[in-house]
Design an enzyme around this catalytic site. Structure first.
Site, PDB file in Angstrom:
ATOM      1  N   PRO A  25      33.171  77.503  61.217  1.00  0.00           N
ATOM      2  CA  PRO A  25      34.571  78.286  60.410  1.00  0.00           C
ATOM      3  C   PRO A  25      35.283  77.331  60.266  1.00  0.00           C
ATOM      4  O   PRO A  25      35.019  76.431  60.543  1.00  0.00           O
ATOM      5  CB  PRO A  25      34.445  78.996  61.328  1.00  0.00           C
ATOM      6  N   GLU A  59      34.415  68.445  52.564  1.00  0.00           N
ATOM      7  CA  GLU A  59      34.500  69.622  51.895  1.00  0.00           C
ATOM      8  C   GLU A  59      33.260  70.080  50.816  1.00  0.00           C
ATOM      9  O   GLU A  59      33.171  70.504  49.580  1.00  0.00           O
ATOM     10  CB  GLU A  59      35.684  70.211  50.770  1.00  0.00           C
ATOM     11  N   GLN A  77      31.260  72.784  50.375  1.00  0.00           N
ATOM     12  CA  GLN A  77      31.235  73.917  49.836  1.00  0.00           C
ATOM     13  C   GLN A  77      31.813  74.402  48.453  1.00  0.00           C
ATOM     14  O   GLN A  77      31.054  75.016  47.184  1.00  0.00           O
ATOM     15  CB  GLN A  77      31.569  75.085  50.574  1.00  0.00           C
TER      16      GLN A  77
END
Lengths: 226, 251
Positions: free
Chosen positions: A25, A102, A104
């Site tokens: 997360p 990053e 994603q």
């Protein structure tokens, strides 16, 4: 110019590549883990390049910064497949290790990792969110699990109880497609407090101050609304 | 045929668990069933290669079978080799170049914890401090404030000393309090532990430190009344924490 962001000595890469993935997360320390790994590769004399998405340009676009203030030069790109051309083919050949932060945000993550590790023999270290605030798969990060050598799920601390947090919860009621923000909009939570999310969101909205980051803001990530 | 001979003929045909049950029937059955010949048969069925050597690897084949016939359950931790009385924690907190807090805290103080102040602490934090879960906390007296502005770098270093060996280890090496939880009134920092080379295969284990602050504070300053340290990635009890600290790279 192209190779100035490659760090380390010119050291030929190993014949077979590797893919290592850090997920978790927001505020779990994925960038820190990525940079620790990259730094150890540099210390071992390997030639390294760091990549991150150019979509989030609120902070230094030419560096990744960890929570203890360590900066590492990087390439900000909209797509990973552009890297080889921008970096230069000769310089790319000399690369041993590629770090991707990053992850994603890169739609071509799977194809790039396959090519870099399988064909070009690079060690690829990837960090990114595994799920969005709805706990659904985010981008292509989970797609590279089948081709990864190692997968590490990091945990943050639940903002409500301090236990290990595996999920990201949105504090606001915003419904737009992509909401970029950090601790002002998102909080890491444990399963119990994710399930009771509405109560949490209401409590957070009543809070006198919004959560905020201090120090370097590079750990602020984004989570989409799908 | 005497009953003893019948038993000696039947026992080798049984499974190990059943033979062990037979040992509990009566003294006669126990005397016969504990004959290591039967247990050698059990071991020969399970691990034929082990029975090729003239003597059992352990004292008896019975002990070998009893120990390894099924997967070991997770054992309870042995008592730690150190105690909190042996430990002293050295905590320094900086805002840029200004020293905000510097104290040597004995392990027993950190271990005993403290009750939250009567007023001024948010409900979430009060609930956390008063819960029965294991935690290492101590009060900050006198209290100090830390700036909460975006440009302020507040960092922490934590060293730990052992009185029994006069050695020191690093727990947190100048890490930033880069995440402030305004809903639970905590600021968090962490660092990866330096584990002794004697434990080479341990993954990255983090030490966390939290500044606990009062609910009524200005937007620019946070009034710190307590500090909490934990290793929640792996250690959630006193014994686990002590084992983990024992595994640090003591110098």
């Amino acid at each position: 110019m192209a190779s100035s962001l490659g760090v380390g000595s010119s050291h030929s890469h190993s014949s077979s590549g590797e893919i290592h993935l850090f997920v978790g997360p927001m505020f779990a320390g994925k960038t820190t883990s990525l940079l620790r790994r990259i730094k150890s590769e540099v210390d071992n004399g390997r030639n390294v390049a760091m990549l991150k998405s150019s979509k989030d340009n609120r902070y230094a676009v030419d560096s990744v910064v960890t929570h203890d203030g360590i900066k590492f030069p990087c390439w900000a790109l909209p797509d990973l497949m552009l890297f080889k051309d921008k970096y230069g083919h000769e310089a790319y050949q000399k690369l041993d290790v590629i770090g991707i932060d990053e992850a994603q945000f890169f739609e071509d993550l799977y194809d790039f990792c396959c090519k870099a590790a399988d064909e070009d023999g690079k060690i690829v270290v990837v960090a990114g969110l595994d799920g969005d605030y709805m706990r659904r798969s985010f981008g292509s990060v989970l797609h590279i699990i089948p081709i990864a050598d190692t997968v590490t799920k990091l945990t943050a601390r639940c903002e409500l109880c301090g236990k290990r947090a595996f999920f990201t919860l949105r504090k606001t009621g915003e419904k737009q497609t992509e909401l970029i923000g950090g601790a002002d909009l998102y909080m890491p939570v444990c399963r119990h407090h994710y399930v009771n999310g509405q109560v949490v969101v209401e409590a957070a909205m009543k809070s006198v101050f919004g959560s905020q980051k201090v120090g370097c803001g590079s750990l602020i990530e984004t989570a989409p609304v799908v | 045929m005497e009953s003893e001979e019948v038993l000696k003929a039947v026992f080798p045909l049984l499974e190990g668990v059943d033979l062990a049950s037979c040992m509990a029937v009566c003294k006669q059955w126990n005397d016969i069933a504990k004959d290591d010949f039967f247990w050698k048969c059990m071991c020969a069925n399970r691990w034929p290669s082990i029975c090729k050597r003239p003597n059992p690897l352990t004292e008896t084949y019975y002990k070998l079978y009893k120990t390894f016939h099924k997967r070991q359950q997770r054992r309870t931790l042995l008592p730690p080799r150190i105690s909190f009385d042996d430990l002293e924690f050295f905590i320094d907190i900086w805002a840029e170049d200004i020293l905000l807090f510097s104290e040597a805290v004995s392990g027993s103080v950190l271990q005993s914890g403290f009750r939250s102040p009567a007023s001024g602490v948010c409900d979430l934090l009060k609930y956390h401090l008063e819960s029965s879960e294991y935690k290492m906390t101590f009060p900050v007296e006198p209290r100090f404030t830390i700036p909460s502005g975006q440009n302020q770098n507040v960092s922490v270093s934590v060293m730990v000393g052992r009185k029994d060996t006069n050695k020191v280890a690093c727990i947190i090496n100048k890490s930033m309090f880069d995440y402030i939880e305004r809903s639970s009134y905590r600021a968090l920092a962490y660092d990866y532990l330096d584990i002794s080379p004697g434990y080479p295969f341990l993954p990255g284990i983090r030490a966390w430190i939290s500044l606990l602050f009062m609910e009524e504070g200005s937007e620019d300053l946070m009034d710190v009344f307590g500090i909490q340290m934990d290793f929640c990635d792996v250690a959630n009890s006193k014994e686990e924490v002590l084992w983990l600290l024992d595994m640090l790279d003591w110098k």
